[in-house]
Design a protein around this motif. Structure first.
Motif, PDB file in Angstrom:
ATOM      1  N   PHE A  66       1.592  -5.785   9.988  1.00 53.93           N
ATOM      2  CA  PHE A  66       0.620  -4.975  10.719  1.00 53.93           C
ATOM      3  C   PHE A  66       0.898  -3.491  10.534  1.00 53.93           C
ATOM      4  CE2 PHE A  66       0.965  -8.999  12.958  1.00 53.93           C
ATOM      5  CZ  PHE A  66      -0.364  -9.376  13.024  1.00 53.93           C
ATOM      6  N   ILE A  67      -0.180  -2.726  10.530  1.00 52.64           N
ATOM      7  CA  ILE A  67      -0.082  -1.270  10.469  1.00 52.64           C
ATOM      8  C   ILE A  67      -0.825  -0.682  11.659  1.00 52.64           C
ATOM      9  CG2 ILE A  67       0.176  -1.122   7.958  1.00 52.64           C
ATOM     10  CD1 ILE A  67      -2.894  -0.399   7.910  1.00 52.64           C
ATOM     11  N   ALA A  68      -0.367   0.467  12.085  1.00 57.32           N
ATOM     12  CA  ALA A  68      -1.093   1.268  13.073  1.00 57.32           C
ATOM     13  C   ALA A  68      -1.557   2.515  12.335  1.00 57.32           C
ATOM     14  CB  ALA A  68      -0.192   1.646  14.240  1.00 57.32           C
ATOM     15  N   ARG A  69      -2.831   2.851  12.516  1.00 60.14           N
ATOM     16  CA  ARG A  69      -3.344   4.020  11.800  1.00 60.14           C
ATOM     17  C   ARG A  69      -4.259   4.836  12.692  1.00 60.14           C
ATOM     18  NH1 ARG A  69      -8.585   3.212  10.045  1.00 60.14           N
ATOM     19  NH2 ARG A  69      -9.308   1.060  10.094  1.00 60.14           N
ATOM     20  N   ASP A  70      -4.338   6.094  12.359  1.00 61.41           N
ATOM     21  CA  ASP A  70      -5.290   7.020  12.959  1.00 61.41           C
ATOM     22  C   ASP A  70      -6.133   7.508  11.791  1.00 61.41           C
ATOM     23  OD1 ASP A  70      -6.717   8.860  14.393  1.00 61.41           O
ATOM     24  OD2 ASP A  70      -5.036  10.211  14.748  1.00 61.41           O
ATOM     25  N   GLY A  71      -7.368   7.035  11.716  1.00 58.29           N
ATOM     26  CA  GLY A  71      -8.179   7.301  10.529  1.00 58.29           C
ATOM     27  C   GLY A  71      -7.529   6.631   9.345  1.00 58.29           C
ATOM     28  N   GLN A  72      -7.239   7.393   8.327  1.00 60.36           N
ATOM     29  CA  GLN A  72      -6.591   6.836   7.138  1.00 60.36           C
ATOM     30  C   GLN A  72      -5.085   7.069   7.110  1.00 60.36           C
ATOM     31  OE1 GLN A  72      -8.301   4.852   4.976  1.00 60.36           O
ATOM     32  NE2 GLN A  72      -9.884   5.143   6.543  1.00 60.36           N
ATOM     33  N   LEU A  97       0.612   5.364  10.917  1.00 59.08           N
ATOM     34  CA  LEU A  97       1.523   5.884  11.930  1.00 59.08           C
ATOM     35  C   LEU A  97       2.771   5.026  12.069  1.00 59.08           C
ATOM     36  CD1 LEU A  97      -1.206   6.505  14.653  1.00 59.08           C
ATOM     37  CD2 LEU A  97      -0.301   8.153  12.996  1.00 59.08           C
ATOM     38  N   GLY A  98       2.616   3.729  11.795  1.00 57.85           N
ATOM     39  CA  GLY A  98       3.737   2.826  11.961  1.00 57.85           C
ATOM     40  C   GLY A  98       3.407   1.449  11.432  1.00 57.85           C
ATOM     41  N   CYS A  99       4.412   0.582  11.454  1.00 58.11           N
ATOM     42  CA  CYS A  99       4.224  -0.784  10.970  1.00 58.11           C
ATOM     43  C   CYS A  99       5.161  -1.731  11.694  1.00 58.11           C
ATOM     44  CB  CYS A  99       4.452  -0.859   9.461  1.00 58.11           C
ATOM     45  SG  CYS A  99       6.117  -0.404   8.932  1.00 58.11           S
ATOM     46  N   GLY A 100       4.879  -3.006  11.543  1.00 60.92           N
ATOM     47  CA  GLY A 100       5.710  -4.056  12.108  1.00 60.92           C
ATOM     48  C   GLY A 100       5.251  -5.386  11.548  1.00 60.92           C
ATOM     49  N   ALA A 101       6.095  -6.382  11.651  1.00 62.23           N
ATOM     50  CA  ALA A 101       5.754  -7.689  11.084  1.00 62.23           C
ATOM     51  C   ALA A 101       6.199  -8.807  12.007  1.00 62.23           C
ATOM     52  CB  ALA A 101       6.407  -7.849   9.712  1.00 62.23           C
ATOM     53  N   LEU A 102       5.499  -9.916  11.869  1.00 65.39           N
ATOM     54  CA  LEU A 102       5.836 -11.158  12.555  1.00 65.39           C
ATOM     55  C   LEU A 102       6.162 -12.183  11.487  1.00 65.39           C
ATOM     56  CD1 LEU A 102       5.920 -13.125  14.998  1.00 65.39           C
ATOM     57  CD2 LEU A 102       3.460 -13.457  14.637  1.00 65.39           C
ATOM     58  N   LYS A 103       7.390 -12.695  11.527  1.00 66.58           N
ATOM     59  CA  LYS A 103       7.797 -13.755  10.605  1.00 66.58           C
ATOM     60  C   LYS A 103       7.785 -15.060  11.391  1.00 66.58           C
ATOM     61  CE  LYS A 103      11.513 -15.332   7.606  1.00 66.58           C
ATOM     62  NZ  LYS A 103      12.902 -15.123   7.189  1.00 66.58           N
ATOM     63  N   LYS A 104       6.939 -15.963  10.966  1.00 61.69           N
ATOM     64  CA  LYS A 104       6.810 -17.254  11.638  1.00 61.69           C
ATOM     65  C   LYS A 104       7.898 -18.192  11.129  1.00 61.69           C
ATOM     66  CE  LYS A 104       3.513 -20.970  12.321  1.00 61.69           C
ATOM     67  NZ  LYS A 104       2.240 -21.548  11.895  1.00 61.69           N
ATOM     68  N   GLY A 110       0.841  -1.198   0.000  1.00 58.04           N
ATOM     69  CA  GLY A 110       0.000   0.000   0.000  1.00 58.04           C
ATOM     70  C   GLY A 110       0.871   1.240   0.000  1.00 58.04           C
ATOM     71  N   PRO A 111       0.396   2.339  -0.583  1.00 60.74           N
ATOM     72  CA  PRO A 111       1.246   3.525  -0.741  1.00 60.74           C
ATOM     73  C   PRO A 111       1.830   4.062   0.562  1.00 60.74           C
ATOM     74  CG  PRO A 111      -0.963   3.900  -1.659  1.00 60.74           C
ATOM     75  CD  PRO A 111      -0.929   2.511  -1.145  1.00 60.74           C
ATOM     76  N   GLN A 112       1.022   4.163   1.617  1.00 62.43           N
ATOM     77  CA  GLN A 112       1.542   4.694   2.872  1.00 62.43           C
ATOM     78  C   GLN A 112       2.482   3.705   3.558  1.00 62.43           C
ATOM     79  OE1 GLN A 112      -1.025   7.099   5.509  1.00 62.43           O
ATOM     80  NE2 GLN A 112      -2.659   6.576   4.074  1.00 62.43           N
ATOM     81  N   ALA A 113       2.148   2.423   3.521  1.00 61.27           N
ATOM     82  CA  ALA A 113       3.020   1.404   4.118  1.00 61.27           C
ATOM     83  C   ALA A 113       4.348   1.370   3.364  1.00 61.27           C
ATOM     84  CB  ALA A 113       2.346   0.040   4.089  1.00 61.27           C
ATOM     85  N   MET A 154       9.793  -3.122  12.206  1.00 63.69           N
ATOM     86  CA  MET A 154       9.196  -2.183  13.152  1.00 63.69           C
ATOM     87  C   MET A 154       9.647  -0.773  12.783  1.00 63.69           C
ATOM     88  SD  MET A 154       7.281  -3.556  15.594  1.00 63.69           S
ATOM     89  CE  MET A 154       7.345  -2.350  16.896  1.00 63.69           C
ATOM     90  N   PHE A 155       8.684   0.101  12.560  1.00 65.26           N
ATOM     91  CA  PHE A 155       9.021   1.489  12.218  1.00 65.26           C
ATOM     92  C   PHE A 155       7.821   2.371  12.510  1.00 65.26           C
ATOM     93  CE2 PHE A 155       9.819   5.088   9.297  1.00 65.26           C
ATOM     94  CZ  PHE A 155      11.096   5.431   9.719  1.00 65.26           C
ATOM     95  N   THR A 156       8.101   3.528  13.081  1.00 65.49           N
ATOM     96  CA  THR A 156       7.073   4.525  13.373  1.00 65.49           C
ATOM     97  C   THR A 156       7.416   5.806  12.631  1.00 65.49           C
ATOM     98  OG1 THR A 156       6.745   3.579  15.573  1.00 65.49           O
ATOM     99  CG2 THR A 156       5.925   5.805  15.231  1.00 65.49           C
ATOM    100  N   SER A 157       6.408   6.445  12.051  1.00 68.88           N
ATOM    101  CA  SER A 157       6.655   7.707  11.361  1.00 68.88           C
ATOM    102  C   SER A 157       7.200   8.726  12.357  1.00 68.88           C
ATOM    103  CB  SER A 157       5.378   8.234  10.713  1.00 68.88           C
ATOM    104  OG  SER A 157       4.488   8.699  11.708  1.00 68.88           O
ATOM    105  N   GLU A 158       8.011   9.622  11.866  1.00 73.97           N
ATOM    106  CA  GLU A 158       8.628  10.620  12.736  1.00 73.97           C
ATOM    107  C   GLU A 158       7.576  11.418  13.507  1.00 73.97           C
ATOM    108  OE1 GLU A 158      11.875  14.206  12.400  1.00 73.97           O
ATOM    109  OE2 GLU A 158      11.855  12.646  10.868  1.00 73.97           O
ATOM    110  N   ALA A 159       6.491  11.777  12.865  1.00 75.74           N
ATOM    111  CA  ALA A 159       5.443  12.573  13.505  1.00 75.74           C
ATOM    112  C   ALA A 159       4.718  11.818  14.621  1.00 75.74           C
ATOM    113  CB  ALA A 159       4.425  13.031  12.457  1.00 75.74           C
ATOM    114  N   ALA A 160       4.749  10.491  14.578  1.00 74.34           N
ATOM    115  CA  ALA A 160       3.999   9.690  15.552  1.00 74.34           C
ATOM    116  C   ALA A 160       4.871   9.136  16.676  1.00 74.34           C
ATOM    117  CB  ALA A 160       3.297   8.544  14.827  1.00 74.34           C
TER     118      ALA A 160
END
Length: 148
Positions: free
Chosen positions: A49-55, A58-65, A10-13, A75-81
């Motif tokens: 996984f993504i964390a979002r506020d509305g659309q 804010l950040g992302c992370g993943a679980l690799k099984k 996705g564009p934001q991710a 794991m990464f969070t946008s600077e603003a968040a």
């Protein structure tokens, strides 16, 4: 804030992941960057996984099984968040998923310069451990684990 499964293409991710990869390239030598490619984040053994506020993402992370444990990746969070609990929320969601998959432990590799990440993982019960999986010892990686 909502934390849910997301699409790394996705564009934001993609923008978040690109920023993360660029930061890692500025901090560490190429041979010590172990981030997953976008394609690898889409594989069946990975939950992104993504964390979002509305659309707004804010950040992302993943679980690799993997066999015997789950590995935390991307794991990464946008600077603003940053500083607003985004990374903790994502980490909680990853741990919940790992428990649902009946994984006995979570492990991760992070950069030695990423002190905020070290503090985050320690707050969530992670402790330092030896190298694992396909990783090799180097001067820039720190390895951590948490028994579930």
């Amino acid at each position: 804030m909502i934390v849910e499964r997301g699409d790394p293409r996705g564009p934001q991710a993609l923008a978040l992941l690109t920023a993360s990869h660029e930061l890692m390239r500025t901090l560490f030598p190429p041979e010590d960057n172990y981030y997953l490619s976008i394609d690898a984040l889409c594989e069946n053994n990975v939950r992104f996984f993504i964390a979002r506020d509305g659309q707004t993402l804010l950040g992302c992370g993943a679980l690799k099984k993997t066999v015997g444990y789950g590995e935390i990746k991307s794991m990464f969070t946008s600077e603003a968040a940053r500083g607003k609990g985004v990374a903790s929320a994502i980490l909680n969601r990853i741990e919940h998923e790992a428990r649902a998959l009946q994984l006995p432990a979570l492990k991760l590799e992070t950069g030695n310069l990423l002190e905020a990440a070290h503090r985050l993982y320690a707050r969530h019960g992670f402790v330092r451990c030896s190298v694992f999986g396909d990783y090799e010892e180097n001067n820039t990686s720190l390895f951590m684990k948490k028994q579930l």
